[in-house]
Enzyme design. Structure first.
Site, mmCIF file in Angstrom:
data_model
loop_
_atom_site.group_PDB
_atom_site.id
_atom_site.type_symbol
_atom_site.label_atom_id
_atom_site.label_comp_id
_atom_site.label_asym_id
_atom_site.label_seq_id
_atom_site.Cartn_x
_atom_site.Cartn_y
_atom_site.Cartn_z
ATOM 1 N N LEU A 40 19.088 7.049 8.389
ATOM 2 C CA LEU A 40 19.289 5.645 8.734
ATOM 3 C C LEU A 40 18.067 4.906 8.205
ATOM 4 O O LEU A 40 16.941 5.373 8.409
ATOM 5 C CB LEU A 40 19.361 5.439 10.257
ATOM 6 N N ASP A 41 18.271 3.777 7.532
ATOM 7 C CA ASP A 41 17.107 3.046 7.043
ATOM 8 C C ASP A 41 16.331 2.464 8.221
ATOM 9 O O ASP A 41 16.815 2.433 9.355
ATOM 10 C CB ASP A 41 17.500 1.990 6.009
ATOM 11 N N ALA A 42 15.121 2.009 7.958
ATOM 12 C CA ALA A 42 14.250 1.517 9.027
ATOM 13 C C ALA A 42 14.871 0.346 9.778
ATOM 14 O O ALA A 42 14.658 0.198 10.991
ATOM 15 C CB ALA A 42 12.886 1.117 8.460
ATOM 16 N N SER A 44 17.939 -0.081 10.524
ATOM 17 C CA SER A 44 19.118 0.325 11.283
ATOM 18 C C SER A 44 18.708 1.128 12.509
ATOM 19 O O SER A 44 17.651 1.751 12.528
ATOM 20 C CB SER A 44 20.050 1.162 10.405
ATOM 21 N N ARG A 140 22.470 2.065 2.200
ATOM 22 C CA ARG A 140 22.678 0.698 2.715
ATOM 23 C C ARG A 140 24.127 0.212 2.519
ATOM 24 O O ARG A 140 24.394 -0.973 2.363
ATOM 25 C CB ARG A 140 21.674 -0.260 2.104
#
Length: 185
Positions: A40-42, A44, A140
């Site tokens: 999960l990106d930062a 999210s 993303r």
């Protein structure tokens, strides 16, 4: 072989190695030898699975395994039927075309924790919530999908991966729990 469910907080990096300006998984999990099965990106939040078993990690995260991932997304604007139909796909994002997915307009979840810091609020533009379930998970992807239909993402929370869901395993941001791998069978 542990399988860990972790509710990743906003702005936490999905790595164990130190980061110069943000917290990482190491700030929350002190379990030797585990790695995320997916990322999960930062920006999210939400459910992340971790394990020390490379085969299990591959089985969970590889696109061919088709583990559905469900997200709730707060977007700028109100989706119309056309936007929902486009999101359901396939949707051309330029470098790839998404697979068909499930999308529905939902009410703001009553159970959802406050984000720190809170999202921006603009009186001139209403926000709404969507639930999306995808079987892939490109970088993303959900953010790019909502932007492509004119509904920029303000907040993105993954609430389920395959049979594991925050609704059946309640965790606050930063909390984790070990579960049985038999649920993946």
């Amino acid at each position: 072989m542990p399988l860990i469910l972790f509710n990743k907080p906003f702005q936490v990096m999905c790595q164990f190695s130190p980061h110069e300006s943000r917290k990482t998984l190491a700030d929350y999990l002190d379990i030797p030898g585990i790695y995320p099965a997916g990322r999960l990106d930062a920006d999210s939040e939400g459910l992340l699975l971790l394990t020390d078993d490379g085969k299990l990690q591959h089985r969970i995260s590889h696109p061919l395994s088709k583990q559905p991932k469900t997200y709730i997304v707060q977007v700028d604007g109100i989706p119309d039927d056309h936007a929902i139909a486009r999101l359901k796909g396939p949707l051309d994002l330029g470098d790839f075309v998404t697979q068909p997915c499930e999308v529905r307009h939902i009410e703001a979840p009553a159970w959802l924790w406050e984000r720190d810091p809170p999202i921006r609020q603009r009186a001139s533009l209403p926000t709404s919530w969507l639930a999306l379930t995808i079987a892939e998970g490109k970088n993303r992807q959900v953010r790019r999908m909502t932007a492509a239909v004119g509904l920029p993402t303000l907040r993105l929370i993954r609430i389920a991966i395959g049979p594991f869901a925050l609704s059946s395993h309640p965790l606050w941001p930063g909390e984790w729990r070990e579960v049985s791998t038999s649920e993946l069978a």
